[in-house]
Motif scaffolding. Sequence first.
Motif, PDB file in Angstrom:
ATOM      1  N   SER A 195       0.824  -1.224   0.000  1.00 13.89           N
ATOM      2  CA  SER A 195       0.000   0.000   0.000  1.00 13.89           C
ATOM      3  C   SER A 195       0.844   1.255   0.000  1.00 13.89           C
TER       4      SER A 195
ATOM      5  N   TRP B 113      -4.544   1.860   3.860  1.00 16.92           N
ATOM      6  CA  TRP B 113      -5.982   2.032   3.690  1.00 16.92           C
ATOM      7  C   TRP B 113      -6.745   1.083   4.588  1.00 16.92           C
ATOM      8  N   VAL B 114      -7.693   1.613   5.315  1.00 19.89           N
ATOM      9  CA  VAL B 114      -8.527   0.767   6.169  1.00 19.89           C
ATOM     10  C   VAL B 114      -9.997   0.983   5.822  1.00 19.89           C
ATOM     11  N   GLY B 115     -10.815  -0.008   6.130  1.00 25.32           N
ATOM     12  CA  GLY B 115     -12.241   0.094   5.866  1.00 25.32           C
ATOM     13  C   GLY B 115     -12.874   1.201   6.705  1.00 25.32           C
ATOM     14  N   ASP B 116     -13.868   1.872   6.138  1.00 23.90           N
ATOM     15  CA  ASP B 116     -14.552   2.978   6.824  1.00 23.90           C
ATOM     16  C   ASP B 116     -15.805   2.451   7.523  1.00 23.90           C
TER      17      ASP B 116
ATOM     18  N   ILE C 106     -15.754  -1.901   1.002  1.00 24.84           N
ATOM     19  CA  ILE C 106     -14.612  -2.098   1.899  1.00 24.84           C
ATOM     20  C   ILE C 106     -13.916  -3.394   1.518  1.00 24.84           C
TER      21      ILE C 106
ATOM     22  N   GLN D 102     -11.980  -5.761   3.171  1.00 23.68           N
ATOM     23  CA  GLN D 102     -11.581  -6.123   4.534  1.00 23.68           C
ATOM     24  C   GLN D 102     -10.556  -7.252   4.463  1.00 23.68           C
TER      25      GLN D 102
ATOM     26  N   SER E 136      -5.272  -4.424  -3.596  1.00 26.56           N
ATOM     27  CA  SER E 136      -5.412  -2.959  -3.549  1.00 26.56           C
ATOM     28  C   SER E 136      -6.009  -2.439  -4.844  1.00 26.56           C
TER      29      SER E 136
ATOM     30  N   PHE F  57      -9.853  -2.084  -4.976  1.00 26.38           N
ATOM     31  CA  PHE F  57     -10.558  -0.902  -4.445  1.00 26.38           C
ATOM     32  C   PHE F  57     -10.079   0.381  -5.104  1.00 26.38           C
TER      33      PHE F  57
ATOM     34  N   MET G 228     -12.625   2.758   1.449  1.00 26.03           N
ATOM     35  CA  MET G 228     -11.355   2.611   2.151  1.00 26.03           C
ATOM     36  C   MET G 228     -10.844   4.019   2.454  1.00 26.03           C
TER      37      MET G 228
END
Lengths: 113, 785
Positions: free
Chosen positions: B188, B196-199, B343, B345, B364, B367, B379
Motif C-alpha cells: 500500500s 488504507w482501512v475500511g470505513d 470495503i 476487509q 489494492s 478498491f 477505504m
Amino acid sequence: MPQGILVDYEWCSGCHTCEMACAVELTHKDFPEGHCGVKVHEEGVYPIGGDKWTDINMPVFTDLCDKCADRLAAGEALPSCVKHCQAHVLEFGELEELSKKLAAKPKQVLYAL
Amino acid sequence: MTEFHDVSHERKAGEKIGRPDKYEYVEHDKPWRYQEGEYTVTRGSAWSGPGCHLGCGVLLYTDKDGKLVKVEGDPDNPFNKGRLCVRCLDLMESAYNKDRIVHPMKRDPKDRGKDAWTQITWDEAYDLIAEKFLAYKKEFGAQSVCFFKGTGRDIAPWISHLAWSFGSPNVVFALSGCACFVPRIASSMCTSGSFWVGDYSQQFTKRYDDPRWKVPECIVLWGNNPIVANSDGLYGHWVVDCMKRGSKIISVDPKMTWLGTKAEIFLPLRPGTDAALALGILHVMIDEEIYDKDFVDRWCYGFDQLKEACEPYTPEKTAEICWVDADKIIAAARMIANADGMIMQWGVATDMSKEAVPSCQALSAIFEITGNVDVPGGMIAPPSILPYYAGWGGENLSDEQKEKRLGIHKYPLYRYGFKNASTDVTIECLETGKDENGNDYPLKAAWMQTTNPLINSSPDTRRTYNALMKFEFIVSVDLYMTPTVQALADVFLPACTYAERNGIRIGDGVQRGETINKAIQVGEAKSDMVINLEIGKRICPEYYPWDTEEEMFSHILEGMDMTFEQLRDAAPTYLDFEYKKYEKGLLRHDGQIGFETATGRIELWSTYFNQIGVECVPSFDEPSPGPVADPDLYKEYPIVLTTGARNWSLFHSEHRQVPRLRALRPDPIIQMNPKTAHKYGVDQGDWVWVENQRGRAKRRVELTEALDPRYASTDHGWWLPEAEGYKDGGFSGMYDYNINQLLAYDPGRTGFGSNYKTVLCRVYKCEEGDHNTLENALGCSEGEE
Ligand code: SF4
Ligand code: SF4
Ligand code: SF4
C-alpha cells in the motif's frame, strides 16, 4: 411487571460474551463453577440447498438467570449479558413492550424470565 | 496496594483542562477514576497483553483491598460502546493466574532447558544484563545484540527505541518474511503513499450517526474472519453493525464462516491463490469496463500495464487456479464495481503467502480502480495523531549502524520505511556467523520482549530452536513461563497486564488518543515501558532522560500538545476527519493534490518497485508446497492445510492457562469435511497427527461441512502449560502441538511474505503415548524412517 429478554438471533455471532459476562458478574459469585444464567447453543454450519447455508447460534437462559436483579438494584442500567453482547442482539425490558417488537422482523425469540 | 485508591486526580464533570482545540472529545459524566459503592473504578484502554491489538475502552473495578474484581466495557467509548469479548471480561483470571511469574530470575546458560532458576532482584537483573550487553557492544558492536518483539500490541515503539538507542539496527519480528501486516503495508505505502482501512465510521465520535458517513454497500471479507480476529484496528462486530444497516457481504475464505453464511457470494478459494482471484476479478472489471474510469483517468498511473497483467486471468482460467466457480468470480466483480462504497476487509491471510506483496498489490487495485479511495463507506487513509507508533528515536541510530541492519542488502524493500531486520537473514546469520554479503557478523545476545517465537511466530521450530541457542546470552520479558523461556532464557523479567500499568494508546488503524491506567499491582511485575526505561538508563542513559514513565509518555505526547495526565483526563480524543484528502492536498508532504508517490497518483505500475528492481505490477505465483506446484508431494500429502484459524478466547499462544478461556477451546483443533476424515480413517473427536515432510503436530478432529473436502484448517499457537515442561518434559507440549513444525523459512522475492497459510499434509490417528522429540521431527525411532 413481568420482564424478559428479546433476542434477535439472526445476528447472534456465537461469541460467548454473554456467558462470560454473566459468569464474572460480581453479584453472581455463588453460581456453580462452569455454569451461569445463559448458554449459547450452536447449531453448526451446513448447506441447506442451492447456494444457501445456515449457522444459527441461540443464547438459552438457564434457571440461574436472576435477570441481574442485584446488579440493577445497585444502579447498573443493563444486565451484564445485555450490556456486553458484542452483536447487540439482546434487549432487556418489560414483556409487554418487548412483545410488540416481535413482529418487526423474523428470527427473534422472546424469553419471559 | 491501597495507594491506588487515590482519587485526587478527579476532574469535575465538564471541566475542560489541557484540551487542545484540534481534537474532538467524548464527554464522560465521571472522571477517569471514581468510586462506585464499595468499588473503585478506573477507566482506560485495554491495550494488551493479555488480549488482542484493539484496546477497547474498559472500566476496571477494584475492591477495598486493591484487588481487581471485575472488568466492564466503557459504554461511552465510541470504539466498543460498552461491548467486550470474553478475554477482557475474564482479565482477573489472567492477572492473578497461578502460573504467572512475578519476580525476576536468572539461570546459568549451561542450564538452558532446565528448571534451574534463581530468584534475583530487579537491580541484580539489570546489572547483569547491562554488563553483558555493554561488553558485547564493545567487542562486537551493538548490532551483535538483537531485539525480538512479538505481535503488534503496545510493544513495537518501545522496543525499537531501546534497540536504536543502544545502537543496534536489529529489531526482529520473529516471523518468516515479516508475514503479518507488513506485506499489506509495504504494497500500500509503496504504490499509494498511504495505508488504507475500511470505513466503519470509527473516525467519528458519533459513529454511525455522523451525517458524513455512509453505510458501505459491500464489504469484501478477504482472508479475514473479523468477528473472531479483531485485528488491525477493526472491532470485528462493526461488520455486524454495518450488516444490520444494509451492508452486503462477499466472503473470500477457504472456509464457510458465520459471516460467510450471510454473504451474497462465497468464494472458497484454494489457500494461497488470493493473487490469482484478485487478478481474475480485475480482469472482469476491466473487460466489462465497469471500473471507475473517471477515477482511474484522474488519479491512477499505469492502468495499461495493470490491464496487461490481468489479461491472462479470464474467469475460466482463474476458476481453474482458485477452485471456485467462474460465474461467481464474474458476479463478485460486478457486485464490487456497482457498489456505492466498498470495503476491502483484507486479513492476515493475505500476508501469509510467499508472494504476498504482489498479491496485496492486486487486492489494492480492486478498491483503487473502483474509486473506493477515501470516500464514505469505502477505504480511508486513517488519520494519524502521532507517528511514534511506527517507531520513535530512529535518529538515535547512526548511519553507519543503520547500514548493518540484517537483510537490507539482500532485500532493498526493507529500507523503505520498514524498521525490522529480515528474520530469515537473521536465522541464517546465527547459523553461519555471516551476514547476507558473506561478511563475518557475530550475533551474541538477544532481548526478547513479550514474544514466544518457539510456539507462535517462527516456522520450523527445530531450526529456530537450534539457531536461537547460538546466542550466548538471552533475556526474556514475559508474563508467564512459556516454552521459549524454558528453552532459551538466561534472565527472565516479569512483565505485567494492562490493569497493572500506565501507558498511552495511539496505535494502529484510525488513531485515537487514549491512556492505559494502572489499577492494580501484582508481585514485582513491571510494565514493558518501565522495564525499557530502566534498562535504557543503564545501557544508553543519554536517550532515557526521564525519571518516570509518565514523563516519558508526556515527552511523546508533546506532539499532541498534551501531557499524559491531560490525555488521561480527556480521553478518548479524536482527530477531525476529511474524506477525499487527495483532492485537498492533504495526503502529500508538499501540500499538492494527489497521493504521496513519485507520480502523485496511485501507481498501479509502481515506479518505486521499478527503482529497487522489484516487479512493478501485481502477479500470481503458484503456492509451493501446493497441489499444482508439487504434484508428487501432493500424492503423499493429499490435503491442503491452512493454519492460524482464530478462536473466540485464545489470542495467539496466550491464555492456555486461563481456566474459563481454555474451557471455551480446550484442545487444538483441526477442522475437516466428514468425507475427508472418513477417507483417512479418522472421526469427530479423534486425536490425529497432522503431518508433512517437515514434521507433525497433534490435533483433535472437528468435522464440519464448512470446508471443501480438499482443505483442512487448524489453530496455531498451541502448547499445554499443564503438561510437563523443560527439555526433558518436551517443553510443555511444544514438540507435540506446535503446528509451525510443518512450516519453513521461505520468504518471498521481496523478503516479505511466507507460506504460513498454505501447506500440504496428511492425517492419521495418534496412538496413546505417541510423542515428538527434539531430535526426531516425525517421532519415529532411529532406523524406522
Ligand atoms: S440477565 Fe444477568 S443473570 Fe441473566 S443471563 Fe444475563 S447476565 Fe446472567
Ligand atoms: S454475546 Fe450476543 S452475539 Fe455473543 S453469543 Fe451472546 S447473544 Fe450471541
Ligand atoms: S477485542 Fe477483546 S481482547 Fe481485544 S481489547 Fe477488546 S475486549 Fe480486549
